[in-house]
Design a protein around this motif. Structure first.
Motif, mmCIF file in Angstrom:
data_model
loop_
_atom_site.group_PDB
_atom_site.id
_atom_site.type_symbol
_atom_site.label_atom_id
_atom_site.label_comp_id
_atom_site.label_asym_id
_atom_site.label_seq_id
_atom_site.Cartn_x
_atom_site.Cartn_y
_atom_site.Cartn_z
ATOM 1 N N TYR B 9 0.847 -1.196 0.000
ATOM 2 C CA TYR B 9 0.000 0.000 0.000
ATOM 3 C C TYR B 9 0.876 1.237 0.000
ATOM 4 O O TYR B 9 1.891 1.302 0.707
ATOM 5 C CB TYR B 9 -0.872 0.062 1.258
ATOM 6 N N ARG B 10 0.449 2.246 -0.796
ATOM 7 C CA ARG B 10 1.117 3.542 -0.745
ATOM 8 C C ARG B 10 0.094 4.619 -1.056
ATOM 9 O O ARG B 10 -0.594 4.555 -2.076
ATOM 10 C CB ARG B 10 2.261 3.593 -1.784
ATOM 11 N N ARG B 11 -0.020 5.574 -0.170
ATOM 12 C CA ARG B 11 -1.051 6.598 -0.314
ATOM 13 C C ARG B 11 -0.403 7.974 -0.430
ATOM 14 O O ARG B 11 0.589 8.273 0.225
ATOM 15 C CB ARG B 11 -1.947 6.556 0.934
ATOM 16 N N GLN B 16 -5.031 6.693 -3.183
ATOM 17 C CA GLN B 16 -4.327 5.448 -2.887
ATOM 18 C C GLN B 16 -3.552 5.094 -4.157
ATOM 19 O O GLN B 16 -4.111 4.546 -5.102
ATOM 20 C CB GLN B 16 -5.352 4.361 -2.513
ATOM 21 N N ASP B 53 8.433 5.608 -0.249
ATOM 22 C CA ASP B 53 8.114 4.932 1.022
ATOM 23 C C ASP B 53 6.900 4.041 0.825
ATOM 24 O O ASP B 53 6.063 4.312 -0.030
ATOM 25 C CB ASP B 53 7.775 5.975 2.087
ATOM 26 N N ASP B 55 3.516 2.364 2.814
ATOM 27 C CA ASP B 55 2.707 2.549 4.018
ATOM 28 C C ASP B 55 2.543 1.231 4.756
ATOM 29 O O ASP B 55 2.652 1.174 5.964
ATOM 30 C CB ASP B 55 1.343 3.138 3.656
ATOM 31 N N SER B 56 2.269 0.171 3.991
ATOM 32 C CA SER B 56 2.236 -1.149 4.619
ATOM 33 C C SER B 56 2.465 -2.208 3.561
ATOM 34 O O SER B 56 2.475 -1.919 2.361
ATOM 35 C CB SER B 56 0.904 -1.370 5.350
ATOM 36 N N ARG B 68 8.621 -0.595 6.013
ATOM 37 C CA ARG B 68 8.551 0.821 6.411
ATOM 38 C C ARG B 68 9.859 1.308 7.040
ATOM 39 O O ARG B 68 10.177 2.480 6.988
ATOM 40 C CB ARG B 68 7.396 1.018 7.398
#
Lengths: 242, 244
Positions: B9-11, B16, B53, B55-56, B68
């Motif tokens: 996941y990357r927001r 998203q 980066d 997020d999860s 992370r």
């Protein structure tokens, strides 16, 4: 009538020549007195500027650190130094710290100018580093380089070209501001000027000549900068013609 | 498996960009990612060498984990080479110094070894006569070939290509794609984000269609291009192929 008139002109020219030669003698005398102080001015300027460059680079890099406390501390240093007149800093370091640490005049003067200018240079370095495209970091990181390696081999070499002109301005300003340390008795060019005129009362000629000697030095510094800019220029880079 | 990606996941703010992407890539596989702009394909690719980066979720490349904490990223980046849309060559260094720099600084190779490796690769892509030129003196296609060589000189196991032909004039696209095809034939593991659907069809082992940060559909080029299962894929291909 005519004869008298001619006689007056003759007197006038004669006086002028006499006056000019007297003046020339005065200027030569002043110049002989001032010249030995010129190397001291150059030494003070160059020493304090080398210090300013080193401290400025360090604080410029700390200013863009990942860690916020480090950034904040560097910011406080820069703002504090820039917010206080150089003359006050000279007094503080020579009379304040100097009394405690037993600093010599030269050390105190170089420290004061060096620290003061490091704050301005830190901001110039920071701006020069931030001017480099973010893609350069990404390329270097993707090749496995660390942040420090990236700064050293990729970012700073490109920033140098950008920061040379503003750093040159600061160098010229530091050369002129070196006159301020005359006040703590450092015998540089301005101090020598004060000594000469207090003994001979030739204010006009002394300060004119002191000014001209500073001017010659600053013009010389600008020429060196022009040469440096050419030296650091990159082939095919920034040669676009409008 | 050379790359394992689990629930990534990357927001960015409200969007998203990468939304629950899981993907395994095998050694030597060429995976081409297509999709409309803003579909998160570039962001996804950049996560794979920690330029972005996450997020999860997690990414495991050759046993090294990116998560992370960013703890292992230095080792991951040694295995992964990347080529960018805007080349990002180092403008203050000439071509051969561009290729040598990271070899010396990161791989700790001697100047001599780095020089020979650089020369060998530059000759392979037809730039043996440009070693002393500066980036500003090169055409777009030449710059991009130097960028590929610069990444290859580090001997990565995986190569990421992020829209590497998008900034090129049409007549220069071929020379860059040829280098990529050659790499694919030599068994390099490649992840390629591109708008060149013909390249996907010719070279890919697997095509992934992404939209809104998700993998909508994946399969062999034949499956995706000739017989897409999902209506949205079909719609995208119709409009995208119409443009080409």
């Amino acid at each position: 009538m005519t004869a008298i008139y001619n006689f007056n002109i003759f007197r006038g020219i004669n006086d002028l020549i006499e006056w000019a030669s007297q003046q020339l003698v005065i200027y030569i005398d002043i110049f002989k007195y001032l010249l030995p102080a010129v190397p001291k001015t150059i030494l003070i300027t160059v020493s304090s500027f080398v210090l300013a460059l080193a401290l400025g680079l360090i604080f410029g890099l700390l200013r863009i650190s990942y860690r916020k406390p480090v950034r904040t501390l560097a910011g406080i240093y820069i703002d504090a130094i820039r917010g206080v007149p150089l003359l006050v800093q000279i007094f503080f370091i020579y009379f304040g710290l100097g009394a405690v640490l037993n600093l010599e005049r030269f050390t105190a003067g170089v420290l004061a100018i060096g620290i003061c200018y490091s704050a301005y240079l830190a901001e110039i370095f920071r701006a020069g580093i931030e001017a480099i495209d973010h893609g350069q970091y990404e390329a270097a990181y993707s090749l496995g380089m660390t942040r420090l390696q990236t700064l050293r081999h990729v970012i700073i070499p490109q920033s140098i070209r950008i920061v040379i002109p503003p750093i040159a301005n600061q160098f010229i300003a530091a050369l002129k501001d070196s006159s301020l340390v005359s006040i703590i008795g450092l015998r540089e060019l301005t101090r020598a000027g004060r000594e000469y005129y207090s003994q001979n009362f030739t204010d006009f000629q002394t300060w004119l000549l002191v000014g001209v000697i500073y001017l010659i030095m600053t013009i010389g510094a600008s020429r060196v900068v022009k040469w440096l800019e050419r030296y650091f220029a990159v082939k095919g880079f920034g040669t676009l013609k409008a | 498996m050379i790359i394992q990606i689990k629930n990534l996941y990357r927001r960015f703010g409200k969007t998203q960009a990468v939304d629950d992407v899981s993907l395994d890539v095998e050694q030597g596989e060429v995976v081409v990612i297509i999709g409309p702009s803003g579909s998160g394909k570039s962001t996804f690719l950049r996560c794979l060498n920690a330029l972005e980066d996450i997020d999860s979720g997690e990414i495991i490349i050759e046993g090294h984990r990116i998560d992370r904490s960013h703890k292992d990223i230095h080792r991951v980046r040694l295995e992964v080479g990347m080529v960018f849309q805007n080349f990002n060559l180092f403008p203050h260094l000439n071509v051969i110094e561009n290729v040598k720099l990271a070899q010396k600084v990161v791989r700790k190779r001697s100047d001599d070894v780095a020089h020979r490796r650089a020369l060998e690769l530059l000759e392979q892509v037809g730039l043996g006569d440009k070693t002393l030129a500066y980036p500003a003196e090169l055409s777009g296609g030449q710059k991009q070939r130097v960028a590929i060589v610069r990444a290859l000189a580090m001997d990565p196991k995986i190569m990421l290509f992020d829209e590497v032909t998008s900034a090129l004039d049409p007549e220069m696209i071929g020379e860059v794609l040829d280098v990529m095809k050659y790499l694919a034939q030599k068994g390099m593991t490649m992840l390629v984000v591109t708008h060149k659907l013909s390249f996907a069809r010719d070279v890919a082992d697997r095509v992934i269609f992404m939209e809104n940060g998700r993998i909508v559909e994946q399969g062999s080029p034949a499956q995706i291009f000739d017989n897409p299962a999902i209506a949205r894929t079909r719609q995208f291909l119709t409009s995208a192929l119409g443009d080409q």
